[in-house]
Each structure stands twice: as C-alpha cells, then as structure tokens.
Write a protein that holds these residues in place. Structure first.
Motif, PDB file in Angstrom:
ATOM      1  N   ILE A 159       0.999  -1.431  -0.209  1.00  0.00           N
ATOM      2  CA  ILE A 159       0.158   0.037   0.136  1.00  0.00           C
ATOM      3  C   ILE A 159       1.109   0.935  -0.017  1.00  0.00           C
ATOM      4  N   ARG A 160       1.707   1.430   0.795  1.00  0.00           N
ATOM      5  CA  ARG A 160       3.344   2.014   0.685  1.00  0.00           C
ATOM      6  C   ARG A 160       3.421   2.587  -0.443  1.00  0.00           C
ATOM      7  N   ASN A 161       4.240   1.566  -1.129  1.00  0.00           N
ATOM      8  CA  ASN A 161       4.031   1.446  -2.162  1.00  0.00           C
ATOM      9  C   ASN A 161       3.515   2.535  -3.829  1.00  0.00           C
ATOM     10  N   THR A 162       1.974   1.772  -3.273  1.00  0.00           N
ATOM     11  CA  THR A 162       0.945   1.988  -4.373  1.00  0.00           C
ATOM     12  C   THR A 162       0.617   3.831  -3.991  1.00  0.00           C
ATOM     13  N   ALA A 163       0.869   4.195  -2.607  1.00  0.00           N
ATOM     14  CA  ALA A 163       0.672   5.117  -2.491  1.00  0.00           C
ATOM     15  C   ALA A 163       1.887   6.662  -3.054  1.00  0.00           C
ATOM     16  N   GLN A 164       3.016   5.541  -2.778  1.00  0.00           N
ATOM     17  CA  GLN A 164       4.497   6.795  -3.486  1.00  0.00           C
ATOM     18  C   GLN A 164       4.008   6.617  -4.386  1.00  0.00           C
ATOM     19  N   THR A 165       3.735   5.389  -6.147  1.00  0.00           N
ATOM     20  CA  THR A 165       3.450   6.005  -7.002  1.00  0.00           C
ATOM     21  C   THR A 165       1.976   6.957  -7.499  1.00  0.00           C
ATOM     22  N   ALA A 166       1.483   6.865  -6.502  1.00  0.00           N
ATOM     23  CA  ALA A 166      -0.361   8.134  -6.913  1.00  0.00           C
ATOM     24  C   ALA A 166       0.414   9.260  -6.337  1.00  0.00           C
ATOM     25  N   LYS A 167       1.241   9.479  -5.470  1.00  0.00           N
ATOM     26  CA  LYS A 167       1.398  10.612  -5.069  1.00  0.00           C
ATOM     27  C   LYS A 167       1.858  11.169  -6.234  1.00  0.00           C
ATOM     28  N   GLY A 168       3.263  10.460  -6.684  1.00  0.00           N
ATOM     29  CA  GLY A 168       4.162  10.914  -7.669  1.00  0.00           C
ATOM     30  C   GLY A 168       3.380  11.158  -9.124  1.00  0.00           C
ATOM     31  N   MET A 223      10.209   5.813  -7.920  1.00  0.00           N
ATOM     32  CA  MET A 223      11.068   4.551  -6.615  1.00  0.00           C
ATOM     33  C   MET A 223       9.779   4.395  -6.001  1.00  0.00           C
ATOM     34  N   GLY A 224       8.707   4.219  -6.341  1.00  0.00           N
ATOM     35  CA  GLY A 224       7.564   3.295  -5.626  1.00  0.00           C
ATOM     36  C   GLY A 224       7.428   2.179  -6.667  1.00  0.00           C
ATOM     37  N   ASN A 225       7.732   2.344  -8.206  1.00  0.00           N
ATOM     38  CA  ASN A 225       7.563   1.614  -8.691  1.00  0.00           C
ATOM     39  C   ASN A 225       8.988   0.498  -9.449  1.00  0.00           C
ATOM     40  N   LEU A 226      10.292   1.011  -8.268  1.00  0.00           N
ATOM     41  CA  LEU A 226      11.034   0.517  -8.383  1.00  0.00           C
ATOM     42  C   LEU A 226      11.082  -0.896  -6.664  1.00  0.00           C
ATOM     43  N   LYS A 227      10.244   0.016  -6.014  1.00  0.00           N
ATOM     44  CA  LYS A 227      10.257  -0.890  -4.762  1.00  0.00           C
ATOM     45  C   LYS A 227       9.294  -2.021  -5.027  1.00  0.00           C
TER      46      LYS A 227
END
Length: 57
Positions: free
Chosen positions: A7-16, A41-45
């Motif tokens: 969820i954190r990684n997906t949220a970072q991608t969406a925020k980006g 970074m979200g996608n890489l994670k």
C-alpha cells in the motif's frame, strides 16, 4: 512483501503521478521532477518486492 508495504509503495507511485501532473500544469519543473522521482521509486520498490518474492520459492 506484506500488505502495508504494498500500500505504501502504491501510494508513493500515486503521489508521484499527482505531483508530476501538478508540476506540468503549473509549469514548475522542480515539482514535475520530484513527482517523476516519487513515481519511479514507488515502481522500483514494487518490482524489488516482486523479485524477492519470486526468489523465495
């Protein structure tokens, strides 16, 4: 990868994506660049977590 990390990684991608679009709309290159970085970074994670999961088997 546990659910919280996913969820954190997906949220970072969406925020980006939002930040990048906002930067594009306001012609602010710095915000656009930060958004692109957050999205990448979200996608890489996410990809790293999937690779880790694949090698665990």
């Amino acid at each position: 990868m546990n659910l919280g990390q996913a969820i954190r990684n997906t949220a970072q991608t969406a925020k980006g994506r939002i930040k990048e679009t906002l930067g594009r709309t306001t012609h602010n290159r710095r915000t656009q660049r930060e958004g692109r970085t957050d999205r990448s970074m979200g996608n890489l994670k996410q990809a790293a977590a999937k690779a880790r999961k694949a090698f665990k088997r």
